[in-house]
Scaffold this motif. Structure first.
Motif, PDB file in Angstrom:
ATOM      1  N   GLU A 244     -40.744  33.947  58.718  1.00 35.68           N
ATOM      2  CA  GLU A 244     -39.284  33.762  58.700  1.00 35.68           C
ATOM      3  C   GLU A 244     -38.825  33.191  57.361  1.00 35.68           C
ATOM      4  OE1 GLU A 244     -37.165  34.880  60.927  1.00 35.68           O
ATOM      5  OE2 GLU A 244     -38.932  35.690  61.947  1.00 35.68           O
ATOM      6  N   GLU A 245     -39.540  32.185  56.888  1.00 36.91           N
ATOM      7  CA  GLU A 245     -39.128  31.497  55.659  1.00 36.91           C
ATOM      8  C   GLU A 245     -39.024  32.454  54.464  1.00 36.91           C
ATOM      9  OE1 GLU A 245     -40.879  26.954  56.379  1.00 36.91           O
ATOM     10  OE2 GLU A 245     -42.153  28.455  55.442  1.00 36.91           O
ATOM     11  N   ILE A 246     -39.997  33.368  54.353  1.00 33.75           N
ATOM     12  CA  ILE A 246     -40.014  34.205  53.147  1.00 33.75           C
ATOM     13  C   ILE A 246     -38.884  35.232  53.115  1.00 33.75           C
ATOM     14  CG2 ILE A 246     -42.453  33.881  52.609  1.00 33.75           C
ATOM     15  CD1 ILE A 246     -43.097  36.462  53.999  1.00 33.75           C
TER      16      ILE A 246
ATOM     17  N   THR B 178     -35.950  34.147  53.169  1.00 33.39           N
ATOM     18  CA  THR B 178     -34.861  33.344  52.580  1.00 33.39           C
ATOM     19  C   THR B 178     -35.147  33.114  51.095  1.00 33.39           C
ATOM     20  OG1 THR B 178     -35.920  31.197  52.944  1.00 33.39           O
ATOM     21  CG2 THR B 178     -34.649  32.113  54.779  1.00 33.39           C
ATOM     22  N   PRO B 179     -34.077  32.903  50.307  1.00 34.34           N
ATOM     23  CA  PRO B 179     -34.280  32.732  48.864  1.00 34.34           C
ATOM     24  C   PRO B 179     -35.183  31.555  48.500  1.00 34.34           C
ATOM     25  CG  PRO B 179     -31.950  33.099  49.355  1.00 34.34           C
ATOM     26  CD  PRO B 179     -32.652  32.968  50.675  1.00 34.34           C
ATOM     27  N   PHE B 180     -35.125  30.464  49.256  1.00 33.22           N
ATOM     28  CA  PHE B 180     -35.919  29.290  48.868  1.00 33.22           C
ATOM     29  C   PHE B 180     -37.408  29.587  48.889  1.00 33.22           C
ATOM     30  CE2 PHE B 180     -38.214  25.330  49.574  1.00 33.22           C
ATOM     31  CZ  PHE B 180     -37.691  24.518  48.572  1.00 33.22           C
ATOM     32  N   TYR B 181     -37.854  30.304  49.886  1.00 30.96           N
ATOM     33  CA  TYR B 181     -39.293  30.574  50.031  1.00 30.96           C
ATOM     34  C   TYR B 181     -39.674  31.991  49.582  1.00 30.96           C
ATOM     35  CZ  TYR B 181     -39.540  26.357  52.935  1.00 30.96           C
ATOM     36  OH  TYR B 181     -39.492  25.068  53.406  1.00 30.96           O
ATOM     37  N   GLY B 182     -38.665  32.814  49.312  1.00 27.16           N
ATOM     38  CA  GLY B 182     -38.919  34.236  49.110  1.00 27.16           C
ATOM     39  C   GLY B 182     -39.467  34.619  47.744  1.00 27.16           C
ATOM     40  N   GLU B 183     -39.497  33.673  46.800  1.00 22.77           N
ATOM     41  CA  GLU B 183     -40.072  33.929  45.476  1.00 22.77           C
ATOM     42  C   GLU B 183     -39.522  35.212  44.855  1.00 22.77           C
ATOM     43  OE1 GLU B 183     -41.936  31.729  44.027  1.00 22.77           O
ATOM     44  OE2 GLU B 183     -42.570  30.468  45.708  1.00 22.77           O
ATOM     45  N   GLY B 184     -38.242  35.468  45.095  1.00 25.58           N
ATOM     46  CA  GLY B 184     -37.598  36.646  44.501  1.00 25.58           C
ATOM     47  C   GLY B 184     -37.780  37.922  45.309  1.00 25.58           C
ATOM     48  N   LEU B 185     -38.633  37.882  46.326  1.00 26.47           N
ATOM     49  CA  LEU B 185     -38.867  39.104  47.106  1.00 26.47           C
ATOM     50  C   LEU B 185     -38.253  39.021  48.510  1.00 26.47           C
ATOM     51  CD1 LEU B 185     -42.560  39.972  46.090  1.00 26.47           C
ATOM     52  CD2 LEU B 185     -40.424  40.873  45.152  1.00 26.47           C
ATOM     53  N   ASP B 186     -37.406  38.007  48.733  1.00 27.58           N
ATOM     54  CA  ASP B 186     -36.828  37.838  50.075  1.00 27.58           C
ATOM     55  C   ASP B 186     -35.984  39.045  50.481  1.00 27.58           C
ATOM     56  OD1 ASP B 186     -35.620  36.182  47.862  1.00 27.58           O
ATOM     57  OD2 ASP B 186     -33.863  36.335  49.178  1.00 27.58           O
ATOM     58  N   GLY B 187     -35.320  39.673  49.496  1.00 26.98           N
ATOM     59  CA  GLY B 187     -34.505  40.849  49.823  1.00 26.98           C
ATOM     60  C   GLY B 187     -35.369  41.974  50.379  1.00 26.98           C
ATOM     61  N   LEU B 188     -36.473  42.237  49.692  1.00 26.42           N
ATOM     62  CA  LEU B 188     -37.391  43.282  50.154  1.00 26.42           C
ATOM     63  C   LEU B 188     -37.960  42.924  51.529  1.00 26.42           C
ATOM     64  CD1 LEU B 188     -39.324  45.712  49.842  1.00 26.42           C
ATOM     65  CD2 LEU B 188     -40.789  44.263  48.429  1.00 26.42           C
ATOM     66  N   LEU B 189     -38.300  41.662  51.720  1.00 29.26           N
ATOM     67  CA  LEU B 189     -38.902  41.259  52.996  1.00 29.26           C
ATOM     68  C   LEU B 189     -37.885  41.316  54.127  1.00 29.26           C
ATOM     69  CD1 LEU B 189     -41.125  38.530  51.413  1.00 29.26           C
ATOM     70  CD2 LEU B 189     -41.958  40.543  52.654  1.00 29.26           C
ATOM     71  N   ARG B 190     -36.623  41.061  53.802  1.00 31.18           N
ATOM     72  CA  ARG B 190     -35.589  41.258  54.830  1.00 31.18           C
ATOM     73  C   ARG B 190     -35.474  42.738  55.160  1.00 31.18           C
ATOM     74  NH1 ARG B 190     -32.869  37.415  51.829  1.00 31.18           N
ATOM     75  NH2 ARG B 190     -31.510  38.930  50.799  1.00 31.18           N
ATOM     76  N   ALA B 191     -35.515  43.555  54.117  1.00 28.36           N
ATOM     77  CA  ALA B 191     -35.392  45.000  54.347  1.00 28.36           C
ATOM     78  C   ALA B 191     -36.554  45.523  55.178  1.00 28.36           C
ATOM     79  CB  ALA B 191     -35.321  45.733  53.008  1.00 28.36           C
ATOM     80  N   ARG B 192     -37.716  44.925  54.999  1.00 26.31           N
ATOM     81  CA  ARG B 192     -38.889  45.391  55.767  1.00 26.31           C
ATOM     82  C   ARG B 192     -39.170  44.501  56.978  1.00 26.31           C
ATOM     83  NH1 ARG B 192     -43.970  48.421  53.750  1.00 26.31           N
ATOM     84  NH2 ARG B 192     -43.552  49.111  55.876  1.00 26.31           N
TER      85      ARG B 192
END
Ligand code: GLC
Length: 481
Positions: free
Chosen positions: A223-225, A227-241
């Protein structure tokens, strides 16, 4: 028989720098052998222990097109605990004094080579996996290469891939022209819907885009990744997937970490007799490390890579305050110099209270888990964390920050309900941490029977692989169809 191939940059018992190696070394053994044939592929590092290198048998070799050259690809194999391991040999890439170097470009080249070679050797060893299970950025190019050049070949067509994130912080980033030249991938792979991210090429991103499914090592981190805080710049991709992203919490090897049989500790113990026997390990460790000999002192352990991730700046910030308390602190691990020196300093300043052991030793780590009363892990982020699981198993109560796997595996003590297996705090704040440590001290010193009941629950918690291995099996079944 369904065939699964793990590919990773490290694995116990051959080579280890962190938790990834523990997972790669222990999970395959816990997958049901009646239905799955799980094998593991690793680099053959020159820096592996000689006794491990002695176990490897050569299988063959060939030359592979890579980075405008013909590169040697040696293949070796070994069998440990019934699991077949394959090793990719190339001294130019794997000949260093440590598995990883500080040269980012060289690391990219090394693991691009490893990823391509891992696919290329499959025909030679005549093992066609149904699923290739890739771990961390070092293997991110495997789903990419599989999508790109191996599709023309019947042998490879239809192989499924899983990408497991053990730590999103490390992604394998470098400029696009170099990575394009090294990997030989066509230019259209370096767009922002594929390997490109923030103007660089990003190997992990390639894996996350092209893998059939994605996992990470706890639910909360999954869940955390996003979000921008934990996503290390890839949170958008991880939300998409997010439909293809699941968290499966790590287990630990319950045979290797068992206080009842542990050969490294002076006094074995179990959930029945820890009240009498566990203390003997504390006495022995106080003696070994030159701490004041007092079995009634609350001893806190910290076994960790000494990096920012682990929340060590919180500890550094309140060390003087903490050392006014009636406690002992045992540190084991290596890492960033400023943390190494920080703990060395306090070891000097509070010689009978603090013991800084700035190296790594398997044996000492087991002694710390067995001897201490509490284990401190205030991580900034923690995909899963394994040492809190080892601590629970040894009845050493974890004091953790509520993030990632720490949140999922340590249940905070609730004095009103009489529940919980450890102590936790929520904000990344040094005094919130200190307050929690002091609360634990209070229970330890003033309410020992309550403390021991928490230990009862900690030792009864099950973090063997039994539950999580089934989840991986279900995922493999679902992928293979
Ligand atoms: C990485 C993570 C750690 C996790 C381990 C194994 O080391 O930092 O949290 O437990 O990988 O998955």
């Amino acid at each position: 028989m369904k065939k699964i191939l793990f590919v990773a940059s490290e694995g116990v018992p051959f080579i280890k720098t962190g938790g990834l190696a523990d997972v790669v070394g222990s999970l395959p053994k816990c997958i049901d052998r009646e239905y799955f044939d799980v094998r593991v592929m690793l680099p053959k590092y020159t820096c592996m222990k000689q006794e491990m290198k002695d176990k490897l048998n050569p299988v063959g070799h060939f030359y592979m097109d890579f980075n405008w050259k013909q590169e040697y690809v040696g293949i070796l194999e070994a069998e440990v605990d019934g699991i077949k391991y394959y090793f990719i040999d190339n001294e130019g890439f794997f000949g260093g004094v440590k598995p990883y170097s500080d040269n980012a470009l060289y690391e990219i080249e090394k693991y691009a080579f490893f990823s391509k070679a891992a696919l290329s050797v499959l025909q030679t060893i005549d093992f066609r996996p149904d699923v290739i299970h890739c771990h961390d950025w070092q293997t991110g190019l495997i789903p990419v290469y599989l999508n790109e050049r191996f599709q023309d070949n019947d042998f490879y067509r239809g192989i499924k891939t899983v990408m497991t994130i053990h730590n999103l912080k490390f992604q394998g980033r470098w400029n696009v022209p170099d990575v394009q030249s090294i990997t030989g991938l066509p230019a259209h792979y370096f767009t922002d819907d594929k390997l490109e991210a923030y103007h660089d090429a990003n190997l992990l991103k390639g894996g996350l885009v092209f893998a059939d499914t994605i996992t990470t090592v706890s639910n909360t981190y999954a869940e955390e990744i996003k979000t921008p805080f934990y996503g290390e710049g890839l949170d958008g991709l991880l939300r998409a997937r997010s439909n293809d992203l699941r968290g499966i919490v790590n287990g630990i090897d319950y045979d290797a970490f068992n206080p009842e049989t542990d050969p490294f500790i002076v006094q074995q113990y179990n959930a029945m007799n820890f009240r009498k026997e566990k203390l003997k390990n504390k006495r022995a460790l106080q003696e070994e490390l030159g701490l004041r000999r007092d079995e009634n002192k609350m001893m806190i352990g910290l076994v960790s890579r000494l990096t920012d991730q682990k929340g060590l700046d919180l500890i550094a910030h309140v060390m003087d305050e903490l050392c006014q308390d009636d406690i002992q602190l045992v540190v084991l691990g290596t890492g960033e110099e400023r943390y190494e020196n920080c703990f060395r300093h306090y070891d000097w300043k509070y010689a009978d209270k603090v013991s800084a052991n700035i190296y790594y030793s398997d044996a000492l780590s087991h002694k710390v888990y067995a001897a201490c009363d509490a284990f401190l892990m205030p991580s900034l982020f923690e995909p899963c964390g394994l040492s809190q699981l080892m601590s629970l198993r040894y009845g050493t109560l974890p004091i953790v920050r509520e993030t990632g796997g720490l949140k999922d595996t340590v249940q905070p003590y609730n004095e009103y309900e009489g529940t919980g297996t450890g102590f936790s705090f929520s904000n990344y704040n040094a005094h919130e941490m200190l307050g929690t440590i002091r609360y634990a001290e209070q229970i330890y010193y003033d309410r020992k029977r309550e403390w021991n009941r928490i230990v009862d629950r900690a030792m009864a918690a099950d973090f063997s692989w039994s539950v999580s291995a089934k989840k991986y099996q279900e995922m493999y079944d679902w992928l293979i169809g």
